[in-house]
Design a protein around this motif. Structure first.
Motif, PDB file in Angstrom:
ATOM      1  N   LEU A   2     -96.108 -51.999  35.710  1.00  0.00           N
ATOM      2  CA  LEU A   2     -95.052 -52.996  35.607  1.00  0.00           C
ATOM      3  C   LEU A   2     -93.734 -52.430  36.105  1.00  0.00           C
ATOM      4  O   LEU A   2     -93.392 -51.279  35.840  1.00  0.00           O
ATOM      5  CB  LEU A   2     -94.869 -53.419  34.151  1.00  0.00           C
ATOM      6  N   ASP A   3     -92.980 -53.255  36.845  1.00  0.00           N
ATOM      7  CA  ASP A   3     -91.637 -52.818  37.206  1.00  0.00           C
ATOM      8  C   ASP A   3     -90.708 -53.130  36.035  1.00  0.00           C
ATOM      9  O   ASP A   3     -91.116 -53.724  35.035  1.00  0.00           O
ATOM     10  CB  ASP A   3     -91.178 -53.460  38.515  1.00  0.00           C
ATOM     11  N   GLY A   4     -89.441 -52.748  36.145  1.00  0.00           N
ATOM     12  CA  GLY A   4     -88.496 -52.902  35.042  1.00  0.00           C
ATOM     13  C   GLY A   4     -88.330 -54.341  34.574  1.00  0.00           C
ATOM     14  O   GLY A   4     -88.336 -54.617  33.374  1.00  0.00           O
ATOM     15  N   ASP A   5     -88.192 -55.284  35.527  1.00  0.00           N
ATOM     16  CA  ASP A   5     -88.017 -56.689  35.155  1.00  0.00           C
ATOM     17  C   ASP A   5     -89.237 -57.231  34.416  1.00  0.00           C
ATOM     18  O   ASP A   5     -89.101 -57.958  33.423  1.00  0.00           O
ATOM     19  CB  ASP A   5     -87.742 -57.550  36.392  1.00  0.00           C
ATOM     20  N   GLU A   6     -90.423 -56.892  34.896  1.00  0.00           N
ATOM     21  CA  GLU A   6     -91.643 -57.359  34.230  1.00  0.00           C
ATOM     22  C   GLU A   6     -91.775 -56.745  32.834  1.00  0.00           C
ATOM     23  O   GLU A   6     -92.181 -57.423  31.888  1.00  0.00           O
ATOM     24  CB  GLU A   6     -92.880 -57.027  35.069  1.00  0.00           C
ATOM     25  N   LEU A   7     -91.428 -55.485  32.711  1.00  0.00           N
ATOM     26  CA  LEU A   7     -91.491 -54.821  31.409  1.00  0.00           C
ATOM     27  C   LEU A   7     -90.528 -55.483  30.419  1.00  0.00           C
ATOM     28  O   LEU A   7     -90.875 -55.724  29.264  1.00  0.00           O
ATOM     29  CB  LEU A   7     -91.174 -53.333  31.566  1.00  0.00           C
ATOM     30  N   ILE A   8     -89.335 -55.813  30.895  1.00  0.00           N
ATOM     31  CA  ILE A   8     -88.353 -56.496  30.051  1.00  0.00           C
ATOM     32  C   ILE A   8     -88.911 -57.841  29.588  1.00  0.00           C
ATOM     33  O   ILE A   8     -88.858 -58.178  28.401  1.00  0.00           O
ATOM     34  CB  ILE A   8     -87.013 -56.684  30.799  1.00  0.00           C
ATOM     35  N   ARG A   9     -89.454 -58.613  30.526  1.00  0.00           N
ATOM     36  CA  ARG A   9     -89.982 -59.942  30.196  1.00  0.00           C
ATOM     37  C   ARG A   9     -91.193 -59.882  29.267  1.00  0.00           C
ATOM     38  O   ARG A   9     -91.279 -60.614  28.287  1.00  0.00           O
ATOM     39  CB  ARG A   9     -90.356 -60.700  31.475  1.00  0.00           C
ATOM     40  N   CYS A  48     -92.538 -54.185  19.722  1.00  0.00           N
ATOM     41  CA  CYS A  48     -92.411 -54.766  21.068  1.00  0.00           C
ATOM     42  C   CYS A  48     -90.956 -55.090  21.384  1.00  0.00           C
ATOM     43  O   CYS A  48     -90.493 -54.877  22.511  1.00  0.00           O
ATOM     44  CB  CYS A  48     -93.264 -56.023  21.191  1.00  0.00           C
ATOM     45  N   PHE A  49     -90.225 -55.593  20.370  1.00  0.00           N
ATOM     46  CA  PHE A  49     -88.824 -55.908  20.610  1.00  0.00           C
ATOM     47  C   PHE A  49     -88.007 -54.644  20.869  1.00  0.00           C
ATOM     48  O   PHE A  49     -87.111 -54.639  21.723  1.00  0.00           O
ATOM     49  CB  PHE A  49     -88.217 -56.714  19.453  1.00  0.00           C
ATOM     50  N   LEU A  50     -88.302 -53.576  20.146  1.00  0.00           N
ATOM     51  CA  LEU A  50     -87.627 -52.301  20.429  1.00  0.00           C
ATOM     52  C   LEU A  50     -87.934 -51.840  21.847  1.00  0.00           C
ATOM     53  O   LEU A  50     -87.056 -51.315  22.545  1.00  0.00           O
ATOM     54  CB  LEU A  50     -88.034 -51.245  19.408  1.00  0.00           C
ATOM     55  N   GLY A  51     -89.180 -52.060  22.288  1.00  0.00           N
ATOM     56  CA  GLY A  51     -89.538 -51.757  23.683  1.00  0.00           C
ATOM     57  C   GLY A  51     -88.747 -52.612  24.653  1.00  0.00           C
ATOM     58  O   GLY A  51     -88.304 -52.138  25.711  1.00  0.00           O
ATOM     59  N   ALA A  56     -84.594 -53.123  28.645  1.00  0.00           N
ATOM     60  CA  ALA A  56     -83.400 -53.802  29.137  1.00  0.00           C
ATOM     61  C   ALA A  56     -82.245 -52.821  29.323  1.00  0.00           C
ATOM     62  O   ALA A  56     -81.525 -52.874  30.332  1.00  0.00           O
ATOM     63  CB  ALA A  56     -82.994 -54.929  28.188  1.00  0.00           C
ATOM     64  N   MET A  57     -82.083 -51.930  28.361  1.00  0.00           N
ATOM     65  CA  MET A  57     -81.006 -50.939  28.493  1.00  0.00           C
ATOM     66  C   MET A  57     -81.272 -49.985  29.654  1.00  0.00           C
ATOM     67  O   MET A  57     -80.345 -49.632  30.388  1.00  0.00           O
ATOM     68  CB  MET A  57     -80.818 -50.169  27.179  1.00  0.00           C
ATOM     69  N   GLN A  58     -82.526 -49.587  29.838  1.00  0.00           N
ATOM     70  CA  GLN A  58     -82.864 -48.637  30.900  1.00  0.00           C
ATOM     71  C   GLN A  58     -82.785 -49.278  32.292  1.00  0.00           C
ATOM     72  O   GLN A  58     -82.125 -48.771  33.182  1.00  0.00           O
ATOM     73  CB  GLN A  58     -84.273 -48.075  30.673  1.00  0.00           C
ATOM     74  N   PHE A  59     -83.478 -50.386  32.480  1.00  0.00           N
ATOM     75  CA  PHE A  59     -83.660 -50.941  33.825  1.00  0.00           C
ATOM     76  C   PHE A  59     -82.613 -51.963  34.230  1.00  0.00           C
ATOM     77  O   PHE A  59     -82.441 -52.217  35.416  1.00  0.00           O
ATOM     78  CB  PHE A  59     -85.053 -51.559  33.958  1.00  0.00           C
ATOM     79  N   TYR A  60     -81.930 -52.570  33.270  1.00  0.00           N
ATOM     80  CA  TYR A  60     -80.966 -53.611  33.612  1.00  0.00           C
ATOM     81  C   TYR A  60     -79.527 -53.187  33.332  1.00  0.00           C
ATOM     82  O   TYR A  60     -78.660 -53.361  34.176  1.00  0.00           O
ATOM     83  CB  TYR A  60     -81.292 -54.904  32.855  1.00  0.00           C
ATOM     84  N   HIS A  61     -79.285 -52.633  32.160  1.00  0.00           N
ATOM     85  CA  HIS A  61     -77.911 -52.260  31.789  1.00  0.00           C
ATOM     86  C   HIS A  61     -77.595 -50.797  32.050  1.00  0.00           C
ATOM     87  O   HIS A  61     -76.445 -50.384  31.904  1.00  0.00           O
ATOM     88  CB  HIS A  61     -77.660 -52.580  30.303  1.00  0.00           C
ATOM     89  N   HIS A  62     -78.609 -49.995  32.400  1.00  0.00           N
ATOM     90  CA  HIS A  62     -78.444 -48.569  32.706  1.00  0.00           C
ATOM     91  C   HIS A  62     -77.725 -47.822  31.579  1.00  0.00           C
ATOM     92  O   HIS A  62     -76.848 -47.004  31.813  1.00  0.00           O
ATOM     93  CB  HIS A  62     -77.730 -48.390  34.052  1.00  0.00           C
ATOM     94  N   TRP A  63     -78.119 -48.165  30.346  1.00  0.00           N
ATOM     95  CA  TRP A  63     -77.596 -47.566  29.115  1.00  0.00           C
ATOM     96  C   TRP A  63     -76.079 -47.706  29.004  1.00  0.00           C
ATOM     97  O   TRP A  63     -75.404 -46.862  28.436  1.00  0.00           O
ATOM     98  CB  TRP A  63     -78.040 -46.117  28.962  1.00  0.00           C
ATOM     99  N   ALA A  70     -70.593 -57.349  29.283  1.00  0.00           N
ATOM    100  CA  ALA A  70     -70.182 -58.205  30.406  1.00  0.00           C
ATOM    101  C   ALA A  70     -71.278 -59.200  30.771  1.00  0.00           C
ATOM    102  O   ALA A  70     -70.998 -60.375  31.050  1.00  0.00           O
ATOM    103  CB  ALA A  70     -69.814 -57.344  31.610  1.00  0.00           C
ATOM    104  N   ASP A  71     -72.535 -58.748  30.763  1.00  0.00           N
ATOM    105  CA  ASP A  71     -73.648 -59.631  31.087  1.00  0.00           C
ATOM    106  C   ASP A  71     -73.798 -60.734  30.040  1.00  0.00           C
ATOM    107  O   ASP A  71     -74.079 -61.885  30.375  1.00  0.00           O
ATOM    108  CB  ASP A  71     -74.950 -58.832  31.207  1.00  0.00           C
ATOM    109  N   THR A  72     -73.599 -60.397  28.786  1.00  0.00           N
ATOM    110  CA  THR A  72     -73.660 -61.403  27.718  1.00  0.00           C
ATOM    111  C   THR A  72     -72.561 -62.438  27.924  1.00  0.00           C
ATOM    112  O   THR A  72     -72.791 -63.645  27.751  1.00  0.00           O
ATOM    113  CB  THR A  72     -73.536 -60.733  26.332  1.00  0.00           C
TER     114      THR A  72
END
Length: 194
Positions: A2-9, A48-51, A56-63, A70-72
C-alpha cells in the motif's frame, strides 16, 4: 504494498468498521456473552485508528502539527464555509479518549455516565469524519452504519422498556403513582392517601 494514501484510507476504514461492530455488539446487555467480542472489536478499532493517525502524520502531514492544523482549517473552510484549524484538537482528543476507553473497557463493564459521554463525543466526531467531511461511498456507508446502529438501539430499548405507545398507561391512576421510600431501611412503603 500500500502507498501512503491507501494506508491512510484503509486504516481508518477498518477502524470505523471495528467501531461500528463494537457499538453494535455493545448495544445489548453489558454483562452479556458479547462483551468480550465488543471489547476485541473496540480494541482492534483503536489500534487501526492509531495506525491511521500514524500514517496520516507520516505520509500526509510529515509529522508537522502546523501542517495538520492548516489542513484542518482548509477542510473546515471547504465543508462548512469557515476556517477552523483548532478542529485538529478535537481529533487529538478523540484519539486519546479511544485509547483510554479501549484500555478501560477491559477493566470495567457497564455504562457509566462518563463512558456514555465519551461515546457520545466519539460518535459525533466519527459521524463528522465519515459523513460530513467525506463524499461518495464513505458518506453513504457511514450513513447506513448510523441508521443501522440507530435501529439496533431502538430495538434494544424497545425490548427492555416495552411499547412506545403513550396511551398504554394503566387504567388505575393510583397504580402509576410512585411509592415513597423509607430512607432508614431503603424499603419501598405504600403511598399513604391524605
Amino acid at each position: 504494498m500500500l502507498d501512503g494514501d491507501e494506508l491512510i484510507r484503509w486504516t481508518v476504514r477498518f477502524a470505523l468498521l471495528f467501531y461500528v461492530a463494537a457499538i453494535a455488539l455493545g448495544i445489548g446487555d453489558p454483562g452479556s456473552r458479547w462483551r468480550t467480542a465488543a471489547n476485541v472489536a473496540w480494541t482492534l478499532g483503536c489500534l487501526c485508528f492509531l495506525g491511521h493517525v500514524a500514517a496520516a502524520m507520516q505520509f500526509y502531514h510529515h509529522w508537522s502539527h502546523a501542517h495538520a492544523f492548516a489542513d484542518t482549517a482548509v477542510q473546515t473552510q471547504s465543508q462548512l464555509g469557515w476556517s477552523f484549524g483548532y478542529g485538529i484538537y478535537f481529533s487529538y482528543l478523540f484519539t486519546l479518549l479511544w485509547v483510554v476507553d479501549a484500555a478501560w473497557s477491559w477493566r470495567a463493564a457497564g455504562r457509566s455516565p462518563m463512558r456514555m459521554a465519551i461515546h457520545a463525543y466519539m460518535f459525533f466526531i466519527a459521524l463528522n469524519g465519515a459523513i460530513v467531511f467525506h463524499s461518495g461511498p464513505t458518506r453513504w456507508l457511514g450513513a447506513i452504519a448510523c441508521l443501522g446502529l440507530g435501529v439496533l438501539l431502538l430495538v434494544r430499548w424497545r425490548s427492555a422498556h416495552g411499547s412506545f405507545s403513550v396511551d398504554s398507561a394503566p387504567a388505575d391512576s393510583s397504580a402509576s403513582e410512585p411509592a415513597t421510600v423509607d430512607s432508614a431501611n431503603l424499603e419501598p412503603s405504600p403511598r399513604v392517601e391524605n
